[in-house]
Design a protein around this motif. Structure first.
Motif, PDB file in Angstrom:
ATOM      1  N   SER A  68       0.901  -1.232  -0.012  1.00  0.00           N
ATOM      2  CA  SER A  68       0.172  -0.034  -0.052  1.00  0.00           C
ATOM      3  C   SER A  68       0.850   1.237   0.203  1.00  0.00           C
ATOM      4  O   SER A  68       0.438   2.398  -0.599  1.00  0.00           O
ATOM      5  CB  SER A  68      -1.047  -0.140   1.257  1.00  0.00           C
ATOM      6  N   LEU A  69       1.832   1.095   0.664  1.00  0.00           N
ATOM      7  CA  LEU A  69       2.821   2.463   0.828  1.00  0.00           C
ATOM      8  C   LEU A  69       3.510   2.610  -0.559  1.00  0.00           C
ATOM      9  O   LEU A  69       3.772   3.684  -1.157  1.00  0.00           O
ATOM     10  CB  LEU A  69       3.725   2.167   1.926  1.00  0.00           C
ATOM     11  N   GLU A  70       4.112   1.479  -0.972  1.00  0.00           N
ATOM     12  CA  GLU A  70       4.873   1.661  -2.348  1.00  0.00           C
ATOM     13  C   GLU A  70       3.875   2.053  -3.561  1.00  0.00           C
ATOM     14  O   GLU A  70       4.170   2.781  -4.534  1.00  0.00           O
ATOM     15  CB  GLU A  70       5.450   0.261  -2.706  1.00  0.00           C
ATOM     16  N   ASN A  71       2.520   1.616  -3.550  1.00  0.00           N
ATOM     17  CA  ASN A  71       1.727   1.967  -4.424  1.00  0.00           C
ATOM     18  C   ASN A  71       1.055   3.585  -4.402  1.00  0.00           C
ATOM     19  O   ASN A  71       0.397   3.948  -5.310  1.00  0.00           O
ATOM     20  CB  ASN A  71       0.433   1.089  -4.446  1.00  0.00           C
ATOM     21  N   SER A  72       1.469   3.938  -3.555  1.00  0.00           N
ATOM     22  CA  SER A  72       1.082   5.666  -3.192  1.00  0.00           C
ATOM     23  C   SER A  72       1.847   6.345  -4.021  1.00  0.00           C
ATOM     24  O   SER A  72       3.243   6.338  -4.218  1.00  0.00           O
ATOM     25  CB  SER A  72       1.105   5.932  -1.536  1.00  0.00           C
ATOM     26  N   THR A  73       1.342   7.276  -4.546  1.00  0.00           N
ATOM     27  CA  THR A  73       1.981   8.306  -5.539  1.00  0.00           C
ATOM     28  C   THR A  73       2.828   9.573  -4.546  1.00  0.00           C
ATOM     29  O   THR A  73       3.571   9.915  -5.175  1.00  0.00           O
ATOM     30  CB  THR A  73       0.985   9.154  -6.256  1.00  0.00           C
ATOM     31  N   LEU A  74       2.466   9.685  -3.409  1.00  0.00           N
ATOM     32  CA  LEU A  74       3.077  10.566  -2.553  1.00  0.00           C
ATOM     33  C   LEU A  74       4.595  10.053  -1.937  1.00  0.00           C
ATOM     34  O   LEU A  74       5.246  10.859  -1.507  1.00  0.00           O
ATOM     35  CB  LEU A  74       2.233  10.640  -1.170  1.00  0.00           C
ATOM     36  N   PHE A  75       4.880   8.726  -2.046  1.00  0.00           N
ATOM     37  CA  PHE A  75       5.896   8.281  -1.260  1.00  0.00           C
ATOM     38  C   PHE A  75       7.013   7.581  -2.296  1.00  0.00           C
ATOM     39  O   PHE A  75       6.332   6.931  -3.300  1.00  0.00           O
ATOM     40  CB  PHE A  75       5.824   7.255  -0.367  1.00  0.00           C
ATOM     41  N   GLU A  76       8.249   7.618  -2.178  1.00  0.00           N
ATOM     42  CA  GLU A  76       9.276   7.063  -2.800  1.00  0.00           C
ATOM     43  C   GLU A  76       9.866   6.076  -1.787  1.00  0.00           C
ATOM     44  O   GLU A  76      10.786   6.762  -0.830  1.00  0.00           O
ATOM     45  CB  GLU A  76      10.239   7.845  -3.478  1.00  0.00           C
ATOM     46  N   VAL A  77       9.826   5.023  -1.752  1.00  0.00           N
ATOM     47  CA  VAL A  77       9.929   3.993  -0.764  1.00  0.00           C
ATOM     48  C   VAL A  77      11.325   3.103  -0.744  1.00  0.00           C
ATOM     49  O   VAL A  77      11.551   2.565  -2.052  1.00  0.00           O
ATOM     50  CB  VAL A  77       8.892   2.707  -0.154  1.00  0.00           C
TER      51      VAL A  77
END
Length: 266
Positions: A76-85
């Protein structure tokens, strides 16, 4: 004697002063540059250099113990456009990068994440940010909190169980900037600040130039009154400021896409 002068004579003197100042503006390229070029330069700096819109944030995700729940949250975090994980098993791998400003935040999923993820008393998740940049720290913590709430709701739905209803539910409604674009706030405000500064700068420069050239003493030796002198100085530069205002508004609407609504006269 001066108070009994005909109104036509005063009007003639005032008109002469306005014409004299207008010609001086046209003969002085620096005034035109200050009124025309400087607002555009400052507007470009404020319009392109300052923004409060969401941007991509570089964060590190530490998963102390792998599980299906932690893998789901990571996806879920990696699929967010707000974060580069960037991921890793130990927070010590990223602490130096966070201190140096190479990372905007550090998200830690503790070893008991799978056991406590769906308990009401809290989440086994830790967000570490650098307080030296409060704005970025607030963005990271706020976005992670929203992402956590959304992930938790989706997990409850996928498990066929009702999600925990929040005790208070906020429904914000934006009236004047529904796109929530910071440019629509910053550009009009920048125009007001820039033109206020430039208007005072132009008027101060012309008065200082009059004293340097010795023409102010010549004006004071004439029958021109103080009010006439002030109006004669202000009117040409007020019209020049209106031109700068029109140029700045056209730039804001056509270049930055700021919507113009309402009365043009007002």
């Amino acid at each position: 004697m001066k108070d009994r002068e005909p109104l036509a004579l005063r009007w003639r003197r005032l008109t002469g002063l306005i014409v004299k100042e207008s010609r001086q503006v046209l003969r002085d390229p620096s005034s035109v540059l200050i009124a025309g070029v400087m607002p555009l330069l400052l507007l470009f700096l404020f319009g392109y250099g300052v923004t409060f819109d969401p941007r991509q944030l570089d964060v590190a995700l530490v998963v102390e113990q792998q599980s299906s729940e932690s893998a789901s949250f990571q996806a879920s975090l990696e699929n967010s456009t707000l974060f580069e994980v960037e991921t890793g098993p130990d927070r010590r791998l990223f602490e130096r990068a966070l201190t140096l400003g190479e990372l905007d935040g550090l998200i830690v999923l503790q070893a008991d994440f799978a056991e406590k993820a769906f308990r009401a008393e809290g989440a086994p998740i830790q967000v570490i940010v650098d307080g030296g940049d409060p704005n970025t720290a607030y963005l990271v913590s706020g976005y992670v909190e929203l992402l956590w709430a959304n992930w938790l709701e989706q997990e409850w739905i996928s498990r066929g169980r009702p999600a925990l209803a929040p005790s208070v539910q906020l429904e914000p409604q934006v009236w004047f900037n529904p796109e929530i674009s910071s440019r629509n706030y910053l550009v009009p405000g920048s125009i007001a600040i820039i033109l206020t500064t430039i208007g005072a700068l132009l008027t101060a420069l012309v008065v200082a130039r009059e004293w340097e050239r010795g023409t102010m003493e010549a004006l004071l030796a004439t029958p021109v009154g103080i009010l006439e002198l002030l109006i004669g100085k202000l009117v040409p530069y007020f019209l020049l400021g209106l031109g700068s205002m029109a140029l700045a508004v056209i730039t804001a609407v056509l270049l930055f896409g700021v919507p113009f609504r309402g009365s043009l006269a007002v």
